[in-house]
Design a protein around this motif. Sequence first.
Motif, PDB file in Angstrom:
ATOM      1  N   ILE B 175      -1.421 -16.518  -6.838  1.00  0.00           N
ATOM      2  CA  ILE B 175      -1.485 -17.324  -8.052  1.00  0.00           C
ATOM      3  C   ILE B 175      -0.693 -18.613  -7.894  1.00  0.00           C
ATOM      4  O   ILE B 175      -1.177 -19.709  -8.219  1.00  0.00           O
ATOM      5  CB  ILE B 175      -0.965 -16.515  -9.262  1.00  0.00           C
ATOM      6  CG1 ILE B 175      -1.941 -15.393  -9.588  1.00  0.00           C
ATOM      7  CG2 ILE B 175      -0.776 -17.419 -10.469  1.00  0.00           C
ATOM      8  CD1 ILE B 175      -1.471 -14.469 -10.674  1.00  0.00           C
ATOM      9  N   ILE B 176       0.536 -18.486  -7.380  1.00  0.00           N
ATOM     10  CA  ILE B 176       1.375 -19.672  -7.226  1.00  0.00           C
ATOM     11  C   ILE B 176       0.673 -20.710  -6.356  1.00  0.00           C
ATOM     12  O   ILE B 176       0.608 -21.896  -6.678  1.00  0.00           O
ATOM     13  CB  ILE B 176       2.741 -19.292  -6.618  1.00  0.00           C
ATOM     14  CG1 ILE B 176       3.528 -18.457  -7.609  1.00  0.00           C
ATOM     15  CG2 ILE B 176       3.534 -20.540  -6.254  1.00  0.00           C
ATOM     16  CD1 ILE B 176       4.827 -17.915  -7.053  1.00  0.00           C
ATOM     17  N   MET B 177       0.138 -20.241  -5.236  1.00  0.00           N
ATOM     18  CA  MET B 177      -0.563 -21.158  -4.344  1.00  0.00           C
ATOM     19  C   MET B 177      -1.769 -21.786  -5.041  1.00  0.00           C
ATOM     20  O   MET B 177      -2.047 -22.977  -4.890  1.00  0.00           O
ATOM     21  CB  MET B 177      -0.971 -20.392  -3.075  1.00  0.00           C
ATOM     22  CG  MET B 177      -1.919 -21.161  -2.190  1.00  0.00           C
ATOM     23  SD  MET B 177      -3.582 -20.595  -2.486  1.00  0.00           S
ATOM     24  CE  MET B 177      -4.491 -21.656  -1.362  1.00  0.00           C
ATOM     25  N   SER B 178      -2.494 -20.998  -5.829  1.00  0.00           N
ATOM     26  CA  SER B 178      -3.690 -21.501  -6.500  1.00  0.00           C
ATOM     27  C   SER B 178      -3.330 -22.541  -7.540  1.00  0.00           C
ATOM     28  O   SER B 178      -4.031 -23.536  -7.698  1.00  0.00           O
ATOM     29  CB  SER B 178      -4.460 -20.361  -7.149  1.00  0.00           C
ATOM     30  OG  SER B 178      -4.744 -19.365  -6.210  1.00  0.00           O
ATOM     31  N   VAL B 179      -2.250 -22.299  -8.280  1.00  0.00           N
ATOM     32  CA  VAL B 179      -1.818 -23.277  -9.281  1.00  0.00           C
ATOM     33  C   VAL B 179      -1.430 -24.577  -8.574  1.00  0.00           C
ATOM     34  O   VAL B 179      -1.846 -25.658  -8.966  1.00  0.00           O
ATOM     35  CB  VAL B 179      -0.634 -22.734 -10.100  1.00  0.00           C
ATOM     36  CG1 VAL B 179      -0.055 -23.836 -10.975  1.00  0.00           C
ATOM     37  CG2 VAL B 179      -1.080 -21.577 -10.959  1.00  0.00           C
ATOM     38  N   TRP B 180      -0.646 -24.451  -7.509  1.00  0.00           N
ATOM     39  CA  TRP B 180      -0.222 -25.623  -6.743  1.00  0.00           C
ATOM     40  C   TRP B 180      -1.421 -26.441  -6.306  1.00  0.00           C
ATOM     41  O   TRP B 180      -1.449 -27.660  -6.390  1.00  0.00           O
ATOM     42  CB  TRP B 180       0.588 -25.148  -5.527  1.00  0.00           C
ATOM     43  CG  TRP B 180       1.005 -26.226  -4.585  1.00  0.00           C
ATOM     44  CD1 TRP B 180       2.158 -26.943  -4.624  1.00  0.00           C
ATOM     45  CD2 TRP B 180       0.294 -26.685  -3.433  1.00  0.00           C
ATOM     46  NE1 TRP B 180       2.214 -27.828  -3.579  1.00  0.00           N
ATOM     47  CE2 TRP B 180       1.071 -27.690  -2.826  1.00  0.00           C
ATOM     48  CE3 TRP B 180      -0.922 -26.354  -2.848  1.00  0.00           C
ATOM     49  CZ2 TRP B 180       0.684 -28.359  -1.665  1.00  0.00           C
ATOM     50  CZ3 TRP B 180      -1.321 -27.024  -1.690  1.00  0.00           C
ATOM     51  CH2 TRP B 180      -0.518 -28.022  -1.124  1.00  0.00           C
ATOM     52  N   LYS B 181      -2.448 -25.733  -5.851  1.00  0.00           N
ATOM     53  CA  LYS B 181      -3.595 -26.441  -5.306  1.00  0.00           C
ATOM     54  C   LYS B 181      -4.438 -27.099  -6.385  1.00  0.00           C
ATOM     55  O   LYS B 181      -4.959 -28.184  -6.202  1.00  0.00           O
ATOM     56  CB  LYS B 181      -4.482 -25.487  -4.512  1.00  0.00           C
ATOM     57  CG  LYS B 181      -5.658 -26.241  -3.937  1.00  0.00           C
ATOM     58  CD  LYS B 181      -6.348 -25.507  -2.846  1.00  0.00           C
ATOM     59  CE  LYS B 181      -7.271 -26.424  -2.073  1.00  0.00           C
ATOM     60  NZ  LYS B 181      -8.162 -27.254  -2.883  1.00  0.00           N
ATOM     61  N   GLY B 182      -4.570 -26.423  -7.526  1.00  0.00           N
ATOM     62  CA  GLY B 182      -5.570 -26.880  -8.489  1.00  0.00           C
ATOM     63  C   GLY B 182      -5.100 -27.780  -9.607  1.00  0.00           C
ATOM     64  O   GLY B 182      -5.898 -28.449 -10.239  1.00  0.00           O
ATOM     65  N   LEU B 183      -3.776 -27.807  -9.863  1.00  0.00           N
ATOM     66  CA  LEU B 183      -3.362 -28.467 -11.100  1.00  0.00           C
ATOM     67  C   LEU B 183      -3.624 -29.957 -11.119  1.00  0.00           C
ATOM     68  O   LEU B 183      -3.839 -30.542 -12.193  1.00  0.00           O
ATOM     69  CB  LEU B 183      -1.897 -28.136 -11.433  1.00  0.00           C
ATOM     70  CG  LEU B 183      -0.748 -28.643 -10.594  1.00  0.00           C
ATOM     71  CD1 LEU B 183      -0.272 -29.994 -11.090  1.00  0.00           C
ATOM     72  CD2 LEU B 183       0.426 -27.673 -10.724  1.00  0.00           C
TER      73      LEU B 183
END
Lengths: 276, 308, 414
Positions: B175-183
């Motif tokens: 999740i952390i990685m996904s948030v970092w990538k998408g925000l």
Amino acid sequence: MRRTLVKKLIIHLVLLTLGAAMVLPFLWMVSTSLKGYHEVFRYPPRWIPDEPQWRNYLEVWKLAPFGRFYVNSTIVAVITTAGQVLTGVLAAYAFARMEFAGRDQIFMLFLATLMVPTQVTLIPTYIVMSRMGWIDSYKSLIVPFLATAFSVFLLRQFFLTIPKELEEASIMDGCSKLRFIFAVIMPLSKPAISSVALFGFLGSWNSYLWPLIVINSNQMRTLPIGLRYFVSQQGGGSEWHYLMAASLIVMLPVLIVFFLAQKQFIEGIAKSGIKG
Amino acid sequence: MQDAYTLEAKAKRRRARKKAVQRALVGYTFLTPASAIMIFFIFIPVAMAFYLSLFEWDLINPMRFVGLKNYARIFKSQDFFIAVRNTFYFVGVQLPLDFCISLGVALLLNQKIRGLSFYRTVFFTPVVTATVAVSAVWMWLYDPFDGLLNYLLSFVGLGPYRWLNDPKMAMLSVIIMSVWKGLGYNVVLFLAGLQNIDPSLYEAAAIDGATPRQQFWYITLPQLSPTMYFVLIMGVINSFKVFTQIDVMTPGGGPLKSTLVIVYLIYQQAFNSFRFGEASALSVLLSLFILLLTLLQRLFLEKRVHYN
Amino acid sequence: MKKAAVLVLALALLLAGVSTALAKTTITFWYSLGGNAGRVFQEMVAEFNASQDEIFVDAVYTGGYGETAQKVTASLAANTLPDGGVIPAAPLFTGRVGNYLIDEYLRGPKGLDMDDFYEEFWNYNKYDGCIASLPFNNSTPVLFYNKDILRQAGLEPKAPETWDELVEMAIHLRDWAAQERLRNFVPINMRNQDWMLKGFILQNGGQLMNEDYSAALINEPEAVEAIEFWVSLVDQGLMPAGLHDRARDHFIAGNQAFLFDSTAGIGTIAQTVEFDFDTAMLPGNKQRAVTLGGAALTMFPSTPERQDATWEFLTWLLQPENVAKWTVQTGYVPVRKSVLESPEIQQLFEEQPYYRAAFEQLEYVVSMEHFWELGALDEYLVNLISQVEYEAQTPQEAADELVRLMAEEIERNR
């Protein structure tokens, strides 16, 4: 006055901190990619390697056919994008400018496909590809994506804004519809077409799940899948310096294009959101 | 004896019909390329998926009709409920985090500060990079033995954590990685929405004595609601489809299947276990669910969206 | 006029003669061997092609085991199979779909001297009791140990022979590492954990499946004991939970004393490590036992001409001198008994003594036939190990669940 200054300072501080968090992983990636095998594991870890190992990039290029991956990705993306533009322009013109029975109903059907998630078409399409022997070939990567409702929709909306008088003038001139489209409509629609091309190209370039299942041999892999198998080939283990170098190799072209064409990129995205 | 008037009318109608048919033919011809692709690669596969979900098939041996047994099996299987739970966990944490952080950043960026395009680029860069490559980088950051994250955390006395190898942390790591990538993507959208707000609205409110806080709640948010609605809908649809980073960072569904999401289960069932019937049934269920969610969002949320 | 006709006729005859001489049978052959093994295989293919004129082998690398399996499945569906290959889980792609060509050819006039091959290897290539592929690149699990670390910790640089010895040494290492404040040190780790667990179960006198492969027996006492032993390694801090895919790298990096891994990895490990290491047979408990791994030589249905050609190639690969060459250059175990005694192998032991243990372990090999649910069994074992290592289930619970899942799977397929 001072309150505003302090406020601005705080804002910059917050943004810089968050921005640093955005950038840090990339910096660490580059740092690791230039280290030698044993330096990667040195404790405490250092940011700047003793001697930058540029040859890591060469090694990676030899360990997996990244050149081949690039070629594959490019061929697929270019042909797919060209297809989407062509089919999109033809269909959008029909929806925007022509009158015929069932036009609006068919347009609704096109829009309906936007609601269909890729997962449900995944397996049946795979089965069809497999029966036709298209597995492991460019055909399976390109053909299903030669047209998208998204591009038709975008183009139609744009075409609707082109004045009708132009068309009436062309009919007077005895210009065939096709010639009219290519000679007049398309040059006028550059912004819409470049949006379609951009989304199409990026979509194809970054596509993951579909190439993962229809391509089996290393020679035919596209860049994302090539990298993924490189990751598992290296055992996800000790050769981080190669893995980071490989990641950078994969990221680089898109990053370069992005930095050069930032404005278009970002503005294209922003506009797509406003329409809602 | 028909008079000349009706004869002429009939001929006119005949000509008109002929023209309509001609126009239809031309129209359909233009539509053919795109329609052919849609029919063969969307409509027919959708129908096939429903059909296939009623069979058992491994691609090699003949198909076996089993009716709704696949669906029954899915609802009795532990893996299905684990996948549903994990998917909801992912969406339930990633979406709000992404939404709030990107909205916050956009609000900050909208304060007429210098370096706007610089910051925008910085935030947007992770968005354009290939998810596979980013996943590889984060795998290295998350390494339990030599990863940078554990090293940095050790300065504040935390860790070492096993991140992707810990059943309790693996999904959170994804999740952390996904948030970092998408925000960054939503930052751009929100910023565009904010910049589109008519400044005269604020001026009028200021004249009326509204506080900044009131201005935010009664002007900014409502004006931004179309964008927020768009971000929400796209966010939900995309979150439910998460796959790439899970396949790269936690192949196999993660420790104790803690990162097994629905799309991954579909992939496993079809391409690891060769159970194409059951996988099709799963994909049908997922699609219906996403459809349902989108419809619900339209129904309940759209009326709260303030269109100008 | 007549002269011209005779000339043309002569020319035609000449051409016909030449073309029949040039008429080669070309066969496509897929192989799932990467790295060093792949290179050696390519060399052998080139040698075969150069040694005769009738057959040309077009060898294609199809990736690792997983990718090759997917590719073969897709080809089965599209009917685009090659003529033969080095295929993982081959019997599942041949016997399972009724292809027993290998068995036919074995019984034919050009069969092989089957007695020179280990019985276990024939077993490994059977489906439903009949031979469906040929043994070629097989491996067994082996114990790697870092002699330098053992010496530093004050232990004898030799491998444990029993489970108890293994635990004793590991505990000593664990405490020594804590004293020395070594970062990242791990006493034991295992790669291919499902494969290793199968070995442990057999070493404790347990069984994996029943006689006709219709039921799993992993929840019986001996097997559960083996699982409990496995968990005890994690509980005592001797082996990290859930980090098996890092086992080999951690060993190579010099942070691990014991590595349970495949003999197929000996080559890679020997070339990369910077410390003194050796290999040993897996420690036993009630007995020593290991299961086989590896792929097999396969033949797919084609024209009689190409099938004969494929058989020629396969038997050539399995000639004693070629088996010896293959073994020495790749480290896969020799599938022929006679090869074990050969001078090439003896020389290999001299120069690279760490191959010895793997070959000596051959007498302890237990093998299963391939059966439909083998893939499912491996998958369930991996899950079982995960569950018990993370303490989500007790060994008995996990074993019972595995047996139940296998029963469902078998039910579904029969």
